[in-house]
Scaffold this motif. Structure first.
Motif, PDB file in Angstrom:
ATOM      1  N   ILE A   1      31.182  47.618  44.568  1.00  0.00           N
ATOM      2  CA  ILE A   1      32.593  47.729  44.932  1.00  0.00           C
ATOM      3  C   ILE A   1      33.023  46.550  45.794  1.00  0.00           C
ATOM      4  O   ILE A   1      34.100  45.972  45.614  1.00  0.00           O
ATOM      5  CB  ILE A   1      32.846  49.054  45.683  1.00  0.00           C
ATOM      6  N   ALA A   2      32.167  46.148  46.739  1.00  0.00           N
ATOM      7  CA  ALA A   2      32.495  45.032  47.616  1.00  0.00           C
ATOM      8  C   ALA A   2      32.664  43.742  46.824  1.00  0.00           C
ATOM      9  O   ALA A   2      33.609  42.972  47.049  1.00  0.00           O
ATOM     10  CB  ALA A   2      31.409  44.865  48.680  1.00  0.00           C
ATOM     11  N   GLN A   3      31.770  43.508  45.886  1.00  0.00           N
ATOM     12  CA  GLN A   3      31.851  42.281  45.083  1.00  0.00           C
ATOM     13  C   GLN A   3      33.115  42.268  44.230  1.00  0.00           C
ATOM     14  O   GLN A   3      33.798  41.240  44.122  1.00  0.00           O
ATOM     15  CB  GLN A   3      30.611  42.167  44.195  1.00  0.00           C
ATOM     16  N   GLU A   4      33.429  43.411  43.639  1.00  0.00           N
ATOM     17  CA  GLU A   4      34.616  43.470  42.797  1.00  0.00           C
ATOM     18  C   GLU A   4      35.892  43.304  43.631  1.00  0.00           C
ATOM     19  O   GLU A   4      36.848  42.639  43.205  1.00  0.00           O
ATOM     20  CB  GLU A   4      34.652  44.795  42.036  1.00  0.00           C
ATOM     21  N   ALA A   5      35.883  43.893  44.838  1.00  0.00           N
ATOM     22  CA  ALA A   5      37.048  43.754  45.710  1.00  0.00           C
ATOM     23  C   ALA A   5      37.260  42.303  46.116  1.00  0.00           C
ATOM     24  O   ALA A   5      38.388  41.793  46.116  1.00  0.00           O
ATOM     25  CB  ALA A   5      36.877  44.641  46.949  1.00  0.00           C
ATOM     26  N   LEU A   6      36.165  41.619  46.407  1.00  0.00           N
ATOM     27  CA  LEU A   6      36.264  40.213  46.770  1.00  0.00           C
ATOM     28  C   LEU A   6      36.761  39.370  45.596  1.00  0.00           C
ATOM     29  O   LEU A   6      37.563  38.454  45.762  1.00  0.00           O
ATOM     30  CB  LEU A   6      34.902  39.693  47.241  1.00  0.00           C
ATOM     31  N   LYS A   7      36.291  39.673  44.412  1.00  0.00           N
ATOM     32  CA  LYS A   7      36.623  38.890  43.230  1.00  0.00           C
ATOM     33  C   LYS A   7      38.068  39.108  42.795  1.00  0.00           C
ATOM     34  O   LYS A   7      38.765  38.168  42.402  1.00  0.00           O
ATOM     35  CB  LYS A   7      35.667  39.239  42.093  1.00  0.00           C
ATOM     36  N   THR A   8      38.519  40.354  42.871  1.00  0.00           N
ATOM     37  CA  THR A   8      39.835  40.694  42.330  1.00  0.00           C
ATOM     38  C   THR A   8      40.937  40.747  43.379  1.00  0.00           C
ATOM     39  O   THR A   8      42.126  40.713  43.033  1.00  0.00           O
ATOM     40  CB  THR A   8      39.782  42.064  41.637  1.00  0.00           C
ATOM     41  N   GLY A   9      40.552  40.878  44.655  1.00  0.00           N
ATOM     42  CA  GLY A   9      41.543  41.026  45.704  1.00  0.00           C
ATOM     43  C   GLY A   9      42.083  42.434  45.824  1.00  0.00           C
ATOM     44  O   GLY A   9      43.021  42.664  46.587  1.00  0.00           O
ATOM     45  N   ARG A  10      41.529  43.356  45.074  1.00  0.00           N
ATOM     46  CA  ARG A  10      41.988  44.749  45.135  1.00  0.00           C
ATOM     47  C   ARG A  10      41.322  45.475  46.299  1.00  0.00           C
ATOM     48  O   ARG A  10      40.314  45.042  46.843  1.00  0.00           O
ATOM     49  CB  ARG A  10      41.689  45.454  43.815  1.00  0.00           C
ATOM     50  N   GLY A  11      41.863  46.629  46.684  1.00  0.00           N
ATOM     51  CA  GLY A  11      41.358  47.381  47.808  1.00  0.00           C
ATOM     52  C   GLY A  11      40.126  48.190  47.477  1.00  0.00           C
ATOM     53  O   GLY A  11      39.933  48.631  46.338  1.00  0.00           O
ATOM     54  N   VAL A  12      39.283  48.404  48.483  1.00  0.00           N
ATOM     55  CA  VAL A  12      38.054  49.175  48.305  1.00  0.00           C
ATOM     56  C   VAL A  12      38.368  50.608  47.906  1.00  0.00           C
ATOM     57  O   VAL A  12      37.779  51.155  46.961  1.00  0.00           O
ATOM     58  CB  VAL A  12      37.222  49.145  49.610  1.00  0.00           C
ATOM     59  N   ALA A  13      39.300  51.241  48.614  1.00  0.00           N
ATOM     60  CA  ALA A  13      39.621  52.634  48.310  1.00  0.00           C
ATOM     61  C   ALA A  13      40.120  52.774  46.870  1.00  0.00           C
ATOM     62  O   ALA A  13      39.745  53.714  46.150  1.00  0.00           O
ATOM     63  CB  ALA A  13      40.657  53.149  49.296  1.00  0.00           C
ATOM     64  N   GLU A  14      40.961  51.853  46.470  1.00  0.00           N
ATOM     65  CA  GLU A  14      41.497  51.880  45.099  1.00  0.00           C
ATOM     66  C   GLU A  14      40.385  51.787  44.068  1.00  0.00           C
ATOM     67  O   GLU A  14      40.362  52.536  43.062  1.00  0.00           O
ATOM     68  CB  GLU A  14      42.467  50.706  44.939  1.00  0.00           C
TER      69      GLU A  14
END
Length: 467
Positions: free
Chosen positions: A426-439
């Motif tokens: 989740i952390a890697q995807e959030a960093l890559k996409t700029g989306r929120g962790v909760a989302e």
């Protein structure tokens, strides 16, 4: 000032003194010799009251021991009481930084007290055969025990006001901790997202740290209660009668209400300024920690659009002569500058303490001046920070919660539930996409909305409960 004058004499010769001056020839020479800071002893009323208290206690002790008659005692005591009550402070014109280990300050007090005492018994100023600055006001004393004792008294008076101001600052932070109890924010280490917490815990930590500093300051104050009065010139007690040290201490303690103690070794105590060095170190500690808090406040309120903008400091003045609408964190900034000054004062005190030789430290005037600035400026800065800043701080809870929900650091709070591997993904995807962790957690079906809401409760994020 009256044009009338009187002639006074010292070992260097005769000098003309203004007729209406309570000070005398020793004070005049010191004024001429030390045009250093343009700050006079009048700028430190605590010291003047301390000097008067020492002289009052000495007059009583000397009378008890048969060295001073009742009329002189009563006149000196009456003059000292007036000075303690705030009168005649304008008669202390000597610069705060002076040579002579404080002799000029001591003689200034002796002369003012003697001349006022002469008035009280109906004698003209300068009639020193009746009441002498040296033979009566300074009886059984030396500058080397009277002045350091007065310095300690004045320092204690000032410390007590600083303790009160720090208590008010501590209470102000505690109020904000309660007010911000439920506001979720992002904790940070090394200016990077760490783990969620509440703004209340952040402000609560400020209250705790100020409380710790108050305790340390109280401990440092207790060391200043040890005095060397009765030591006279170098600690041997020469020219002071048997029993004088105990008698004068008892009178001084009764007068001030302070638990004063006579140093066990007066020779050591007369040359030692260790309690001032220790006190200065504590003042530096307080300054450093309050300055760090002010750094936090400036950072958390930065922006408002291009910074953190998690809290709002009260607007107290326009911030720019060219940028319309700009508001600056001027109160934390001024407190920062006081802290810088206190740190510099500590260096001065350290050097002055180290530079003493043999049986006396000649540099107590600059030690006193530096301590006075540190204590009084910290008091003023603390009160200003409390009333002009902390009391009016507000928070931006929607922004802080959005920052938490969007922060990569949020995965740390979710890690025990979704596991380290899933949290890393989740952390890697959030960093890559700029989306929120909760989302992303909800999208991947790793948790339900109700589970996520429960884990993000302020009480849990602040570790206040086991929910």
């Amino acid at each position: 000032m009256s044009t009338d004058t009187r002639i006074e004499h010292d070992l260097l010769g005769d000098r003309e003194i203004p007729g209406d001056a309570y000070w005398g020839i020793h004070t005049l020479r010191a004024v001429e010799n030390f045009p250093i800071t343009a700050q006079t002893l009048q700028s430190n009323p605590d010291l003047i009251r301390g000097l008067a208290a020492v002289k009052l206690a000495a007059a009583r002790a000397n009378h008890d021991l048969g060295l001073l008659d009742e009329q002189r005692r009563d006149a000196i005591v009456a003059a000292c009481r007036e000075i303690i009550d705030g009168k005649l402070h304008d008669q202390f014109p000597i610069d705060v930084i002076q040579g002579g280990a404080g002799t000029s300050s001591n003689m200034n007090a002796n002369e003012v007290i003697a001349n006022r005492a002469l008035e009280i018994i109906g004698q003209p100023r300068g009639t020193y055969t009746r009441i002498s600055p040296n033979d009566h006001v300074n009886l059984s004393q030396s500058t080397n025990d009277a002045y350091p004792t007065a310095v300690k008294l004045g320092t204690i008076f000032a410390i007590k006001r600083l303790l009160t101001a720090l208590g008010e600052l501590q209470d102000a932070f505690a109020v904000k901790a309660s007010e911000f109890h439920d506001i979720v924010t992002m904790g940070r280490t090394q200016l990077q997202d760490a783990v969620p917490m509440t703004l209340g815990r952040a402000f609560g930590s400020y209250a705790v740290t100020i409380g710790e500093d108050r305790e340390r300051l109280g401990e440092a104050e207790s060391l200043v209660h040890e005095i060397n009065l009765g030591a006279t010139a170098i600690g041997t007690g020469l020219n002071a009668p048997a029993g004088y040290a105990e008698a004068v201490r008892d009178h001084l303690a009764q007068l001030t209400g302070l638990p004063l103690v006579t140093a066990p070794d007066l020779v050591e105590a007369t040359q030692d300024v260790g309690s001032f060095v220790h006190l200065s170190g504590v003042l530096k500690r307080i300054a450093v920690k309050i300055s760090k808090i002010c750094n936090d406040l400036r950072l958390l309120s930065s922006g408002p659009r291009a910074g953190f903008n998690e809290i709002n400091l009260p607007a107290v003045q326009s911030g720019s002569s060219i940028m319309p609408g700009k508001i600056n964190p001027v109160i934390p900034e001024v407190v920062n500058q006081v802290a810088f000054e206190v740190i510099g004062n500590d260096v001065t005190i350290t050097a002055a303490a180290e530079s003493g030789q043999l049986q006396l430290n000649a540099f107590e005037p600059v030690i006193l001046h530096s301590l006075h600035k540190s204590i009084s400026h910290l008091e003023s800065a603390s009160r200003t920070l409390t009333t002009r800043c902390i009391a009016g701080i507000t928070a931006n809870p929607e922004l802080t919660r959005a920052a938490v929900e969007h922060s990569i650091g949020l995965v740390t709070a979710l890690n025990p539930t979704i596991g380290y591997q899933a949290a890393t993904m989740i952390a890697q995807e959030a960093l890559k996409t700029g989306r929120g962790v909760a989302e992303l957690v909800l999208e991947h079906g790793l948790m339900t909305a109700s589970e996520l809401e429960r884990l993000l409760r302020p009480e849990r994020l602040a570790n206040l409960t086991t929910v």
